[in-house]
Design a protein around this motif. Sequence first.
Motif, short mmCIF file in Angstrom:
data_model
loop_
_atom_site.label_atom_id
_atom_site.label_comp_id
_atom_site.label_asym_id
_atom_site.label_seq_id
_atom_site.Cartn_x
_atom_site.Cartn_y
_atom_site.Cartn_z
N ALA A 110 78.90 123.08 -6.62
CA ALA A 110 80.09 123.15 -7.66
C ALA A 110 80.57 121.67 -7.85
O ALA A 110 81.03 121.32 -9.03
CB ALA A 110 81.09 123.79 -6.89
N LEU A 111 80.72 120.94 -6.60
CA LEU A 111 81.27 119.41 -6.86
C LEU A 111 80.40 118.82 -7.64
O LEU A 111 80.59 117.98 -8.75
CB LEU A 111 81.40 119.05 -5.63
N ARG A 112 79.15 119.06 -7.61
CA ARG A 112 78.11 118.15 -8.61
C ARG A 112 78.17 118.61 -9.86
O ARG A 112 78.25 117.74 -10.73
CB ARG A 112 76.66 118.35 -7.96
N LYS A 113 78.35 119.68 -10.24
CA LYS A 113 78.22 120.20 -11.55
C LYS A 113 79.75 119.64 -12.15
O LYS A 113 79.65 119.47 -13.15
CB LYS A 113 78.50 121.83 -11.44
N GLU A 114 80.69 119.71 -11.65
CA GLU A 114 82.14 119.21 -11.88
C GLU A 114 81.73 117.71 -12.29
O GLU A 114 82.34 117.31 -13.35
CB GLU A 114 83.23 119.42 -11.01
N ALA A 115 81.03 116.78 -11.47
CA ALA A 115 81.02 115.33 -11.64
C ALA A 115 80.07 115.51 -12.90
O ALA A 115 80.51 114.34 -13.45
CB ALA A 115 80.19 114.96 -10.44
N LEU A 116 79.45 116.21 -13.03
CA LEU A 116 78.47 116.06 -14.34
C LEU A 116 79.27 116.17 -15.56
O LEU A 116 79.14 115.69 -16.71
CB LEU A 116 77.24 116.82 -14.17
N LYS A 117 80.26 117.26 -15.57
CA LYS A 117 80.98 117.59 -16.71
C LYS A 117 81.81 116.13 -16.73
O LYS A 117 82.19 116.05 -18.20
CB LYS A 117 81.73 118.77 -16.31
N THR A 118 82.58 115.71 -15.87
CA THR A 118 83.31 114.82 -16.15
C THR A 118 83.02 113.32 -16.24
O THR A 118 83.58 112.37 -16.71
CB THR A 118 84.50 114.74 -14.82
N GLY A 119 81.55 113.23 -15.89
CA GLY A 119 80.96 111.92 -15.85
C GLY A 119 81.42 111.00 -14.65
O GLY A 119 81.07 109.64 -14.74
N LYS A 120 82.06 111.61 -13.72
CA LYS A 120 82.54 110.84 -12.52
C LYS A 120 81.36 111.02 -11.40
O LYS A 120 80.94 111.73 -11.58
CB LYS A 120 83.79 111.22 -11.98
N SER A 121 81.42 109.95 -10.55
CA SER A 121 80.63 109.87 -9.27
C SER A 121 81.15 111.03 -8.50
O SER A 121 82.21 111.26 -8.46
CB SER A 121 80.60 108.37 -8.72
N PHE A 122 80.13 111.39 -7.44
CA PHE A 122 80.60 112.38 -6.45
C PHE A 122 81.56 111.72 -5.23
O PHE A 122 81.30 110.68 -4.94
CB PHE A 122 79.25 112.78 -5.85
N ARG A 123 82.73 112.73 -5.31
CA ARG A 123 83.51 112.29 -3.96
C ARG A 123 83.71 113.49 -3.46
O ARG A 123 84.10 114.72 -4.16
CB ARG A 123 84.84 111.66 -4.39
N SER A 124 83.62 113.60 -1.96
CA SER A 124 83.53 114.73 -1.30
C SER A 124 85.27 115.11 -0.91
O SER A 124 86.12 114.16 -0.65
CB SER A 124 83.11 114.80 0.14
#
Length: 475
Positions: A110-124
Amino acid sequence: MSVKKVITRFAPSPTGFLHIGGARTALFNYYFAKSLDGEFHLRIEDTDKIRSTKEATDAIIEGLNWLGIPHDGEIIYQSANEKLHVKAAHKLLETEFAYKCYASSDELEALRKEALKTGKSFRSPYRDTKSTLKKPYTVRFRVPDGNTNIEDLVQGNINWNNANFDDFVLLRADGTPTYMLAVVVDDHNMNITHVIRGDDHLINAGRQAMIYNALGWTIPIWAHLSLIHGPDGKKLSKRHGALSVQEYKNMGYLPKGLKNYLLKLGWAHGDEELFFNESTITKIFSMDGVNSAPARLDFDKMDFINGQHIMKENDETLLSLLISTIDKQNKYQLNDILEKRLLNAMPSLKSRSKNIIDLTNQAEYLIITVPLQFTEKNKKIFQKNDAIKYLSALTSELKCLEELEWNNDNIQQVIKNYLELKNIGFGKVGQPVRMALTGGNPSPDLSLVLNYLGKTESLLRLQNIIDEYKDLIEE
């Protein structure tokens, strides 16, 4: 002040064959280290326990040995250093350059999908969690704010905004280290001064530089080589032909020739293309001559360079390779007489060959046995223009040569005298005689063919054709 010894390494993953791109990387590491009286080491990066195989490891070692790229010291296996990798990860946890990420696989997705949408890097979401939870976790690197900058000997100055980097994993949920951490720890412990590798690892240099800085270790000097492309300029793949060193060995390339060619892919020293002496390369190799543009595979140039190395190679060495190839083909049975014939003809054979398979094809006329096999088209050569009459008459002239006088000069003179006596052109007799002697196989000048076959074998083959087509000889 003492100068630090240059130490390089080649660190393949044993998940497949030794790719020619990997072989070139090993060459650049080897010659760079040796040019500065340094050391070159081999490290097998086998932390991927599922994909790493002994067969692949053996293939890599065999390929390097065949090419003639010796390493200093013992082979280092990354898996043996796991405790040191884990220790470094825990140090990063203690200094808060890393954190425990308790995210489940569903949460991560879910976090990775969100990161792809926003164009931001992954942060836990566990990045700033201080408490310890009783659930499985990975250890992630806490990417700092700001920028990461490296100087690369090939690519120049590279700068990244750290906001574009994910918080990458250092230890998996099962406690095993990832490649990103293991490489840094091993390079540090091996005192590697220069990391020379393909530019597909360039982005990894940014991540690894962060780890070095977080651990307070000296960052090695980077040199990222542009990848090898196919003749069409696209990324090298199976459609371009052979990819592994073993395939080139099977295609008949000499290790010296292939090594020379790979060395020239992306490196230049003036206009020189041919290097026959190891000490010469060691003296002149420098990263200053490495080009940042992708190198294109050129099979014609590879053939040319390899052909030049065949010309320079010792005849006995080529004979050994030739015999091995013939044995593998299981088409002809060699004996001492045939091997002596092959060795005697080697100067001619190697001058017409670009690889050992070529050499084998060039040598076939020397080892075929009577009666020779002819195609229907080739048989017609004996059936026209009084071919058998001329062949028979020339054979009679050749029989007059004594065994001790059977050499290229004397054979040429016999043919010349015969042509003058009959007042005919060479084509009248040359084509049928050559066909009778070689069966249509590749061959050098006719006098050389007769010379290398020897008097007994030459006359045997000629007489065999005369007997078969004797009805065509006019009385």
